[in-house]
Design a protein around this motif. Sequence first.
Motif, PDB file in Angstrom:
ATOM      1  N   GLN A   1      12.789   3.977  14.222  1.00  0.00           N
ATOM      2  CA  GLN A   1      11.355   3.936  13.928  1.00  0.00           C
ATOM      3  C   GLN A   1      11.141   3.460  12.489  1.00  0.00           C
ATOM      4  O   GLN A   1      11.887   3.850  11.586  1.00  0.00           O
ATOM      5  N   VAL A   2      10.097   2.647  12.283  1.00  0.00           N
ATOM      6  CA  VAL A   2       9.810   2.114  10.953  1.00  0.00           C
ATOM      7  C   VAL A   2       8.341   2.322  10.607  1.00  0.00           C
ATOM      8  O   VAL A   2       7.454   2.016  11.412  1.00  0.00           O
ATOM      9  N   TYR A   3       8.105   2.851   9.419  1.00  0.00           N
ATOM     10  CA  TYR A   3       6.759   2.939   8.850  1.00  0.00           C
ATOM     11  C   TYR A   3       6.708   1.945   7.690  1.00  0.00           C
ATOM     12  O   TYR A   3       7.412   2.112   6.686  1.00  0.00           O
ATOM     13  N   HIS A   4       5.889   0.922   7.823  1.00  0.00           N
ATOM     14  CA  HIS A   4       5.797  -0.105   6.776  1.00  0.00           C
ATOM     15  C   HIS A   4       4.577   0.179   5.892  1.00  0.00           C
ATOM     16  O   HIS A   4       3.454  -0.168   6.238  1.00  0.00           O
ATOM     17  N   CYS A   5       4.839   0.811   4.761  1.00  0.00           N
ATOM     18  CA  CYS A   5       3.770   1.188   3.824  1.00  0.00           C
ATOM     19  C   CYS A   5       3.752   0.309   2.581  1.00  0.00           C
ATOM     20  O   CYS A   5       2.780   0.352   1.819  1.00  0.00           O
ATOM     21  N   ALA A   6       4.831  -0.437   2.334  1.00  0.00           N
ATOM     22  CA  ALA A   6       4.932  -1.231   1.112  1.00  0.00           C
ATOM     23  C   ALA A   6       3.885  -2.344   1.103  1.00  0.00           C
ATOM     24  O   ALA A   6       3.701  -3.049   2.094  1.00  0.00           O
ATOM     25  N   ALA A   7       3.205  -2.492  -0.030  1.00  0.00           N
ATOM     26  CA  ALA A   7       2.196  -3.547  -0.177  1.00  0.00           C
ATOM     27  C   ALA A   7       1.840  -3.679  -1.648  1.00  0.00           C
ATOM     28  O   ALA A   7       2.131  -2.798  -2.460  1.00  0.00           O
ATOM     29  N   MET A   8       1.211  -4.773  -1.963  1.00  0.00           N
ATOM     30  CA  MET A   8       0.637  -4.956  -3.298  1.00  0.00           C
ATOM     31  C   MET A   8      -0.869  -4.852  -3.165  1.00  0.00           C
ATOM     32  O   MET A   8      -1.467  -5.503  -2.305  1.00  0.00           O
ATOM     33  N   VAL A   9      -1.463  -4.019  -4.005  1.00  0.00           N
ATOM     34  CA  VAL A   9      -2.924  -3.864  -4.010  1.00  0.00           C
ATOM     35  C   VAL A   9      -3.439  -4.376  -5.355  1.00  0.00           C
ATOM     36  O   VAL A   9      -3.090  -3.838  -6.405  1.00  0.00           O
ATOM     37  N   SER A  10      -4.239  -5.415  -5.307  1.00  0.00           N
ATOM     38  CA  SER A  10      -4.845  -5.957  -6.521  1.00  0.00           C
ATOM     39  C   SER A  10      -6.083  -6.739  -6.141  1.00  0.00           C
ATOM     40  O   SER A  10      -6.117  -7.397  -5.098  1.00  0.00           O
ATOM     41  N   PHE A  11      -7.093  -6.643  -6.996  1.00  0.00           N
ATOM     42  CA  PHE A  11      -8.312  -7.424  -6.789  1.00  0.00           C
ATOM     43  C   PHE A  11      -8.508  -8.409  -7.934  1.00  0.00           C
ATOM     44  O   PHE A  11      -9.612  -8.881  -8.192  1.00  0.00           O
ATOM     45  N   ASN A  12      -7.392  -8.690  -8.611  1.00  0.00           N
ATOM     46  CA  ASN A  12      -7.385  -9.652  -9.705  1.00  0.00           C
ATOM     47  C   ASN A  12      -7.016 -11.016  -9.129  1.00  0.00           C
ATOM     48  O   ASN A  12      -5.933 -11.178  -8.562  1.00  0.00           O
ATOM     49  N   PRO A  13      -7.895 -12.024  -9.246  1.00  0.00           N
ATOM     50  CA  PRO A  13      -7.618 -13.352  -8.689  1.00  0.00           C
ATOM     51  C   PRO A  13      -6.297 -13.949  -9.178  1.00  0.00           C
ATOM     52  O   PRO A  13      -5.679 -14.756  -8.483  1.00  0.00           O
ATOM     53  N   LYS A  14      -5.837 -13.551 -10.359  1.00  0.00           N
ATOM     54  CA  LYS A  14      -4.585 -14.082 -10.907  1.00  0.00           C
ATOM     55  C   LYS A  14      -3.359 -13.629 -10.109  1.00  0.00           C
ATOM     56  O   LYS A  14      -2.282 -14.204 -10.243  1.00  0.00           O
ATOM     57  N   ASP A  15      -3.519 -12.581  -9.289  1.00  0.00           N
ATOM     58  CA  ASP A  15      -2.396 -12.052  -8.516  1.00  0.00           C
ATOM     59  C   ASP A  15      -2.298 -12.673  -7.121  1.00  0.00           C
ATOM     60  O   ASP A  15      -1.568 -12.172  -6.275  1.00  0.00           O
ATOM     61  N   LYS A  16      -3.030 -13.762  -6.891  1.00  0.00           N
ATOM     62  CA  LYS A  16      -3.097 -14.360  -5.553  1.00  0.00           C
ATOM     63  C   LYS A  16      -1.720 -14.691  -4.994  1.00  0.00           C
ATOM     64  O   LYS A  16      -1.392 -14.336  -3.855  1.00  0.00           O
ATOM     65  N   ALA A  17      -0.885 -15.348  -5.783  1.00  0.00           N
ATOM     66  CA  ALA A  17       0.434 -15.759  -5.288  1.00  0.00           C
ATOM     67  C   ALA A  17       1.299 -14.552  -4.951  1.00  0.00           C
ATOM     68  O   ALA A  17       1.962 -14.514  -3.903  1.00  0.00           O
ATOM     69  N   ALA A  18       1.292 -13.553  -5.840  1.00  0.00           N
ATOM     70  CA  ALA A  18       2.107 -12.350  -5.610  1.00  0.00           C
ATOM     71  C   ALA A  18       1.608 -11.587  -4.392  1.00  0.00           C
ATOM     72  O   ALA A  18       2.411 -11.055  -3.609  1.00  0.00           O
ATOM     73  N   LEU A  19       0.282 -11.519  -4.189  1.00  0.00           N
ATOM     74  CA  LEU A  19      -0.277 -10.837  -3.024  1.00  0.00           C
ATOM     75  C   LEU A  19       0.186 -11.511  -1.732  1.00  0.00           C
ATOM     76  O   LEU A  19       0.557 -10.840  -0.770  1.00  0.00           O
ATOM     77  N   HIS A  20       0.174 -12.832  -1.714  1.00  0.00           N
ATOM     78  CA  HIS A  20       0.627 -13.556  -0.528  1.00  0.00           C
ATOM     79  C   HIS A  20       2.104 -13.289  -0.251  1.00  0.00           C
ATOM     80  O   HIS A  20       2.500 -13.059   0.896  1.00  0.00           O
ATOM     81  N   THR A  21       2.900 -13.314  -1.312  1.00  0.00           N
ATOM     82  CA  THR A  21       4.335 -13.129  -1.141  1.00  0.00           C
ATOM     83  C   THR A  21       4.666 -11.742  -0.610  1.00  0.00           C
ATOM     84  O   THR A  21       5.376 -11.588   0.392  1.00  0.00           O
ATOM     85  N   VAL A  22       4.148 -10.710  -1.274  1.00  0.00           N
ATOM     86  CA  VAL A  22       4.490  -9.334  -0.911  1.00  0.00           C
ATOM     87  C   VAL A  22       3.868  -8.937   0.431  1.00  0.00           C
ATOM     88  O   VAL A  22       4.555  -8.435   1.331  1.00  0.00           O
ATOM     89  N   ASN A  23       2.574  -9.166   0.565  1.00  0.00           N
ATOM     90  CA  ASN A  23       1.872  -8.652   1.743  1.00  0.00           C
ATOM     91  C   ASN A  23       2.127  -9.454   3.012  1.00  0.00           C
ATOM     92  O   ASN A  23       2.291  -8.867   4.091  1.00  0.00           O
ATOM     93  N   ILE A  24       2.178 -10.768   2.908  1.00  0.00           N
ATOM     94  CA  ILE A  24       2.358 -11.585   4.114  1.00  0.00           C
ATOM     95  C   ILE A  24       3.837 -11.836   4.403  1.00  0.00           C
ATOM     96  O   ILE A  24       4.347 -11.483   5.473  1.00  0.00           O
TER      97      ILE A  24
END
Length: 332
Positions: A72-95
């Motif tokens: 069983q796997v619980y996937h809780c890891a994510a990046m939370v940011s509402f700073n437009p500068k973090d767009k690339a990192a958000l795509h990498t980590v979350n998607i």
Amino acid sequence: MNLDEQRNILVTGGSGLVGSHLIQLLVQQNKKVKALYRNTIPSFEYADKAEWVQGDILDILSLEEALSNVQQVYHCAAMVSFNPKDKAALHTVNIEGTANIVNACLDAGIEKLVYVSSVSAMGRIREDQPVTEKMKWSAGTSNSVYGKTKYLAEMEVWRGVGEGLNAVIINPTIILGAADWTKSSTAIFKNVYNEFPWYSEGITGFVDVADVVKAMTMLMESNINGERFIVSGEDATYRNLLNLIAKGFGKKPPYKKVTPFLASLVWRAEKLKSIFTGKKPLITKETARTAQAKVHFDNSKLLQYLPSFNYQPLEQSIQRICAEFKKLYKLP
């Protein structure tokens, strides 16, 4: 059932608010828990009862090793940011990170995945009707890159379901709980403790982290598959929430109302300041808009699928969480 007969569980994001509380609950249930860590094993109650495995959701080889003998796997890891500068990192980590988890689960023959998404993935700026699980993200109903990345991460989970993976998605509203109060939604408590004077009359959903992890474990142990669920205890104004927190800490409640015009000035000033200081802005265009919106959430689907589940009252949750913060940070 003894420990040897129980499912082996992997938790990603074990150092975060949801992950740490989930591990505590699973350990208290005598479950066998593995948890990923990148650099340092976190310290919280019952953390030493889990088996910590160094790895990263962006490192496919480490995921394959971590999933060895796991069901069983619980996937809780994510990046939370509402700073437009973090767009690339958000795509990498979350998607990409979620795609890696899904692929690793399929390759390892995992029995079930529970993925922690967000109501932001539904496009939560909808003031004309309650948000339900049937709603999908669109540019017109979302105000954040974060929400878009969580929506696209959900698409990876649905792809996995299409390829035979048993999975359930939860979409929590703003999660309230005691953890590092310099991060994410827990910063609300630090601001109120420091008697931050501003409030807004915006409305959104709030949910106790204890209810989030309880729902997750119940969904994992159920036969439910291929469904998503809004997890939200109660809709309330930000002002009401802040007043409850102030009461819990014995602090002065906020007393200055943030109007839409004032909010627009603040996020612009914060953006300008960040350019010169290099520091992330405390308020962005996205968070300023969200704080003004009046959004309601329909939480009935989860209660229909899990009739024995119930939410804790918001005021009761706030009282407990404030007490936990006092203990955590040795506050008077």
